[in-house]
Design a protein around this motif. Structure first.
Motif, PDB file in Angstrom:
ATOM      1  N   CYS A   1      41.776  43.768  42.490  1.00 11.74           N
ATOM      2  CA  CYS A   1      42.247  42.747  43.427  1.00 11.74           C
ATOM      3  C   CYS A   1      41.393  41.475  43.358  1.00 11.74           C
ATOM      4  O   CYS A   1      41.895  40.371  43.598  1.00 11.74           O
ATOM      5  CB  CYS A   1      42.233  43.290  44.854  1.00 11.74           C
ATOM      6  N   GLU A   2      40.110  41.605  43.043  1.00 11.56           N
ATOM      7  CA  GLU A   2      39.246  40.420  42.960  1.00 11.56           C
ATOM      8  C   GLU A   2      39.676  39.487  41.843  1.00 11.56           C
ATOM      9  O   GLU A   2      39.622  38.266  41.981  1.00 11.56           O
ATOM     10  CB  GLU A   2      37.791  40.850  42.756  1.00 11.56           C
ATOM     11  N   ALA A   3      40.119  40.038  40.740  1.00  7.86           N
ATOM     12  CA  ALA A   3      40.494  39.217  39.581  1.00  7.86           C
ATOM     13  C   ALA A   3      41.985  38.935  39.519  1.00  7.86           C
ATOM     14  O   ALA A   3      42.465  38.359  38.542  1.00  7.86           O
ATOM     15  CB  ALA A   3      40.054  39.922  38.289  1.00  7.86           C
ATOM     16  N   CYS A   4      42.747  39.315  40.528  1.00  7.69           N
ATOM     17  CA  CYS A   4      44.209  39.169  40.500  1.00  7.69           C
ATOM     18  C   CYS A   4      44.607  37.731  40.826  1.00  7.69           C
ATOM     19  O   CYS A   4      44.055  37.105  41.747  1.00  7.69           O
ATOM     20  CB  CYS A   4      44.854  40.135  41.481  1.00  7.69           C
ATOM     21  N   VAL A   5      45.590  37.196  40.092  1.00  3.21           N
ATOM     22  CA  VAL A   5      46.067  35.827  40.319  1.00  3.21           C
ATOM     23  C   VAL A   5      46.969  35.748  41.551  1.00  3.21           C
ATOM     24  O   VAL A   5      47.200  34.663  42.084  1.00  3.21           O
ATOM     25  CB  VAL A   5      46.817  35.321  39.068  1.00  3.21           C
ATOM     26  N   LEU A   6      47.488  36.892  42.010  1.00  2.21           N
ATOM     27  CA  LEU A   6      48.376  36.908  43.179  1.00  2.21           C
ATOM     28  C   LEU A   6      47.651  37.346  44.449  1.00  2.21           C
ATOM     29  O   LEU A   6      48.304  37.704  45.430  1.00  2.21           O
ATOM     30  CB  LEU A   6      49.553  37.861  42.921  1.00  2.21           C
ATOM     31  N   ARG A   7      46.329  37.299  44.426  1.00  2.40           N
ATOM     32  CA  ARG A   7      45.570  37.825  45.565  1.00  2.40           C
ATOM     33  C   ARG A   7      45.903  37.099  46.859  1.00  2.40           C
ATOM     34  O   ARG A   7      46.086  37.723  47.910  1.00  2.40           O
ATOM     35  CB  ARG A   7      44.068  37.731  45.272  1.00  2.40           C
ATOM     36  N   LYS A   8      46.010  35.767  46.832  1.00  2.00           N
ATOM     37  CA  LYS A   8      46.269  35.004  48.057  1.00  2.00           C
ATOM     38  C   LYS A   8      47.653  35.310  48.628  1.00  2.00           C
ATOM     39  O   LYS A   8      47.864  35.229  49.842  1.00  2.00           O
ATOM     40  CB  LYS A   8      46.119  33.504  47.781  1.00  2.00           C
ATOM     41  N   LYS A   9      48.611  35.643  47.740  1.00  2.00           N
ATOM     42  CA  LYS A   9      49.958  35.985  48.215  1.00  2.00           C
ATOM     43  C   LYS A   9      50.082  37.454  48.599  1.00  2.00           C
ATOM     44  O   LYS A   9      51.072  37.840  49.214  1.00  2.00           O
ATOM     45  CB  LYS A   9      50.978  35.677  47.123  1.00  2.00           C
TER      46      LYS A   9
ATOM     47  N   THR B   1      51.589  42.861  39.045  1.00  2.00           N
ATOM     48  CA  THR B   1      50.789  42.556  37.855  1.00  2.00           C
ATOM     49  C   THR B   1      50.514  43.788  36.994  1.00  2.00           C
ATOM     50  O   THR B   1      49.799  43.694  35.993  1.00  2.00           O
ATOM     51  CB  THR B   1      49.453  41.922  38.275  1.00  2.00           C
TER      52      THR B   1
END
Length: 457
Positions: A326-334, A301
């Motif tokens: 990392c808290e606002a990242c859309v790929l956090r779960k991956k 990202t």
């Protein structure tokens, strides 16, 4: 009565014992009862390894009536054969003090160099398991070993060599116990039934198959890698041997060993130990881009992972992202389940990249084919020269047997008859003259493809 092309005649022409006499000069007695010539015992030992006679009693018995053995040992038909106990007295006395078998082995290496058998461009390192003379059922902890005063020589030597470090080894989770009879041997599960044994470490020049150095270690992977460093350094000092390429299997693919080979002046043709794919379904490290100028990673990202810490003993650099990113990242779960994503990079990552790039070259594939020479070395040692199980105990006894075996196999290469080695296969890359010296010294610059029509003209 002995044929001119007999194996012992050919080996005798290659054997030089002048260095041994010089090394043992202080052990000769000038008065009293004449001592047994050490050259006789060394020649008897070579016969035992050449013909896989592991029992010294049997060796002395066969020497009494075998004419070829007597000729090789310079014994007349009426001369008396030494008693079998003489081997033990000399092996643990003057032979070990003077490092006789290391001298014998290195003299064969120098003779191979003078004969032009060593190309000096490709080398291979590997280790093979050799069973120790110890029962797999007699396993114990160091505290239950016999008292030093009543213990065998192998136990006394091991206690003297290890000292207090044995208790640190015993506290580790991977400790499997020690043998009552040979505690220096390591427990290994490489065989169907686990047993105690040593690792025969060999540095072999390819494609000649000449052993440049051997080292005895307990059968543990970490010590085998350390033995590879020792053999490369020692061969460079003793014989000025600096190969251009060093081949080994994946067990030697750590960043530390790859960096050592590069610093040694050689290209590591070794598969890299790579665990980047072990991410449990998360984004691998290859998804992040490393910037050498800023010493940082960039995530998919566009966020930056800055250098966070460095661990000098392991040479590991740690990089971490900002927790708010990392808290606002859309790929956090991956990407991660922690507060922030972290990555590691080794201090020798550059040489790992070099080794990975070399795997795609033709020279790497050639090195992997030539690496079979070290496997042939182990196969001959076990199948033809009786080294499946050791006869002596202790790390010094193992090293002695390995040096004798390597010296014998170098002598076998030197004693090859100067004739055609057989009809070459179609399309094989062969030099014009099919002599053993020419075959051993060939390299990628000297190889020529001989057309089938002109090969047998």
């Amino acid at each position: 009565m002995l044929p001119a092309d007999h194996l012992l005649r050919r080996i005798d022409r290659c054997l030089d014992t002048s260095e041994l006499r010089q090394a043992l000069a202080d052990h000769y007695s000038t008065r009293g009862r004449p001592s047994i010539d050490p050259e006789l015992l060394i020649r008897m030992t070579l016969i035992g390894r050449i013909y896989a006679i592991t029992s010294e009693r049997r060796l002395c018995e066969e020497l009494r009536y075998n004419l070829a053995y007597r000729w090789f040992c310079r014994l007349a038909p009426g001369d008396k054969v030494p008693h079998h106990s003489t081997f033990s007295k000399n092996r643990h006395g003057r032979f070990r003090d003077a490092d006789v078998f290391r001298i014998l082995f290195e003299s064969t290496v120098r003779l191979c160099i003078s004969e032009g058998l060593i190309g000096g461009k490709d080398a291979a390192i590997d280790a093979s398991f050799i069973a120790a003379d110890a029962s797999w059922q007699r396993k114990t902890v160091p505290g239950y070993l016999p008292y030093v005063a009543n213990a065998s020589r192998a136990v006394r030597e091991w206690v003297q060599d290890t000292g207090d470090t044995v208790w640190e080894l015993a506290r580790s989770k991977s400790f499997q116990g020690v043998s009552r009879t040979d505690p220096a041997a390591a427990w290994s599960a490489r065989t169907v039934r686990g047993r105690f044994g040593y690792a025969l470490n060999a540095l072999v020049d390819t494609p000649s198959g000449v052993a440049l150095d051997v080292e005895a270690t307990p059968a543990r992977f970490a010590e085998e890698v350390d033995a590879g460093r020792v053999m490369l350094e020692r061969s460079a000092v003793r014989f000025d041997y600096h190969p251009k390429r060093v081949a080994a299997d994946k067990a030697y693919g750590s960043a530390g060993f790859l960096g050592f080979v590069r610093d040694h002046g050689a290209i590591p043709h070794i598969p890299v130990i790579d665990r980047t794919h072990q991410t449990k379904g998360k984004l691998p490290r290859t998804a992040f881009r490393y910037d050498r100028d800023t010493d940082s990673f960039t995530c998919p990202t566009g966020k930056t992972l800055q250098h966070h810490a460095f661990h000098p003993p392991t040479g590991v650099h740690r990089y971490a992202a900002d927790a708010r990113d990392c808290e606002a990242c859309v790929l956090r779960k991956k990407c991660t389940t922690a507060r922030r994503r972290t990555l590691v990079r080794l201090d020798d990552e550059d040489v790992r990249d070099l080794a990975r790039a070399e795997t795609e070259t033709g020279l790497f594939k050639r090195s992997m084919r030539l690496r079979r020479g070290v496997e042939r070395f182990f196969a001959d040692a076990k199948g033809k020269h009786g080294m499946r199980r050791l006869h002596l105990r202790g790390i010094r006894g193992a090293e002695e047997e390995f040096l004798i075996g390597a010296a014998v196999m170098n002598l076998m290469i030197l004693a090859r008859p100067q004739r055609l080695t057989g009809k070459p296969r179609r399309g094989v890359c062969v030099p014009a003259a099919l002599t053993p010296a020419a075959i051993s010294a060939r390299s990628i610059e000297q190889d020529v493809i001989v057309p089938p029509s002109a090969r047998y003209a």
